[in-house]
Scaffold this motif. Structure first.
Motif, short mmCIF file in Angstrom:
data_model
loop_
_atom_site.label_atom_id
_atom_site.label_comp_id
_atom_site.label_asym_id
_atom_site.label_seq_id
_atom_site.Cartn_x
_atom_site.Cartn_y
_atom_site.Cartn_z
N LYS A 30 1.25 -4.41 11.91
CA LYS A 30 1.23 -5.28 10.33
C LYS A 30 2.17 -4.31 9.71
CE LYS A 30 -1.28 -7.53 8.00
NZ LYS A 30 -1.87 -7.96 7.45
N TYR A 31 1.38 -2.80 9.49
CA TYR A 31 1.28 -1.74 9.38
C TYR A 31 2.45 -0.81 10.27
CZ TYR A 31 -1.78 -4.29 6.15
OH TYR A 31 -2.59 -4.89 5.05
N THR A 32 2.85 -0.87 11.54
CA THR A 32 3.96 0.58 11.57
C THR A 32 5.08 -0.41 11.97
OG1 THR A 32 2.07 1.26 13.33
CG2 THR A 32 4.30 1.15 14.10
N TRP A 33 6.40 0.65 11.96
CA TRP A 33 7.87 0.84 11.33
C TRP A 33 8.04 1.48 12.02
CZ3 TRP A 33 10.76 -3.47 11.00
CH2 TRP A 33 11.88 -3.63 10.58
N THR A 93 10.11 -1.38 3.75
CA THR A 93 9.68 -2.11 2.64
C THR A 93 8.09 -2.36 3.07
OG1 THR A 93 11.08 -2.17 0.49
CG2 THR A 93 8.88 -3.18 0.39
N PHE A 94 7.07 -2.08 2.87
CA PHE A 94 5.72 -2.59 3.85
C PHE A 94 5.46 -3.76 2.89
CE2 PHE A 94 5.99 1.00 6.29
CZ PHE A 94 5.49 0.93 7.64
N THR A 95 5.25 -4.83 2.64
CA THR A 95 4.00 -5.81 2.21
C THR A 95 2.47 -6.12 2.59
OG1 THR A 95 5.95 -6.78 2.74
CG2 THR A 95 3.97 -8.09 1.63
N LEU A 96 2.13 -5.91 1.65
CA LEU A 96 0.38 -5.52 1.10
C LEU A 96 -0.56 -7.00 0.66
CD1 LEU A 96 -2.12 -4.57 1.62
CD2 LEU A 96 -2.10 -3.10 0.26
N ASP A 135 -14.90 -2.21 2.27
CA ASP A 135 -15.15 -2.80 3.85
C ASP A 135 -13.64 -2.02 4.15
OD1 ASP A 135 -17.41 -4.01 3.68
OD2 ASP A 135 -15.96 -6.12 2.81
N ASN A 136 -12.46 -1.64 3.68
CA ASN A 136 -11.54 -1.19 3.83
C ASN A 136 -10.81 -0.27 3.40
OD1 ASN A 136 -9.52 -0.91 5.99
ND2 ASN A 136 -8.52 -2.64 5.51
N PRO A 137 -11.39 0.34 2.93
CA PRO A 137 -11.16 1.63 1.74
C PRO A 137 -9.93 2.32 1.48
CG PRO A 137 -12.35 2.13 2.40
CD PRO A 137 -12.85 0.77 3.53
N VAL A 138 -9.59 2.82 2.95
CA VAL A 138 -7.91 2.97 3.23
C VAL A 138 -7.17 2.50 4.68
CG1 VAL A 138 -7.25 4.93 3.82
CG2 VAL A 138 -9.31 5.21 2.70
N ILE A 139 -5.86 2.10 3.63
CA ILE A 139 -5.03 1.10 5.21
C ILE A 139 -3.99 1.88 5.56
CG2 ILE A 139 -3.62 -0.65 5.26
CD1 ILE A 139 -5.21 -1.97 2.89
N ARG A 140 -4.13 2.23 6.51
CA ARG A 140 -2.97 3.43 7.23
C ARG A 140 -1.96 2.99 7.49
NH1 ARG A 140 -3.80 6.59 12.58
NH2 ARG A 140 -3.81 5.25 13.28
N LEU A 141 -0.38 2.96 7.03
CA LEU A 141 0.50 3.06 7.30
C LEU A 141 1.21 3.66 8.36
CD1 LEU A 141 2.07 1.92 3.74
CD2 LEU A 141 1.07 0.45 5.39
N ILE A 142 2.12 3.81 9.34
CA ILE A 142 2.47 4.16 10.22
C ILE A 142 4.01 4.02 10.64
CG2 ILE A 142 2.60 5.30 12.59
CD1 ILE A 142 -0.12 4.01 13.03
N ILE A 143 4.97 5.08 9.63
CA ILE A 143 6.33 4.81 10.21
C ILE A 143 7.36 5.54 11.60
CG2 ILE A 143 7.14 4.00 7.98
CD1 ILE A 143 7.87 7.41 7.23
#
Length: 135
Positions: A37-40, A54-57, A119-127
């Motif tokens: 979901k967080y990789t493009w 554009t990622f949707t959070l 519980d999840n302070p950092v969300i990592r997106l990857i391109i």
């Protein structure tokens, strides 16, 4: 007397119960889905292109989620968050731009969404992109 390392090593050899193996498999699957979901992947791109995605959070918790800031792994990548405070069930878009100038080959960049979620302070997106150098 056994050292701490030896004790840890010995305890690691105890087989996991079927219940903990199932829970571990479920956690792995959930992490894999979150990673997807967080990789493009932009695929093949020409060097010099500015790639946009554009990622949707979505706030899937039961309390307000605040986005403190968004950082990137390098200056070639920028991001813009549309909304920084999300009520439960609410979503926001995070627009990411990657300037491929000076890059060639397989490239991967990271975008870090810093939140107030304990519980999840950092969300990592990857391109990702396979940048083809222009002659």
């Amino acid at each position: 007397q056994t050292s701490c390392f030896a004790q840890l090593q010995a305890s690691a050899q105890i087989p996991a119960s079927p219940q903990s193996q199932k829970k571990s498999a479920e956690q792995s699957k959930a992490k894999e889905q979150a990673d997807e979901k967080y990789t493009w992947d932009f695929g093949r791109s020409n060097e010099g292109d500015v790639l946009k995605h554009t990622f949707t959070l979505k706030n899937e918790s039961k309390k307000t989620l605040n986005i403190k800031n968004v950082t990137t792994s390098c200056g070639c990548t920028t991001s813009e968050v549309k909304k920084t405070s999300l009520e439960p069930g609410e979503s926001t878009d995070i627009e990411v731009k990657f300037n491929t100038k000076g890059y060639s080959g397989l490239t991967q960049k990271y975008i870090y969404v810093n939140t107030d979620d304990v519980d999840n302070p950092v969300i990592r997106l990857i391109i990702k992109a396979d940048v083809v150098k222009q002659k």
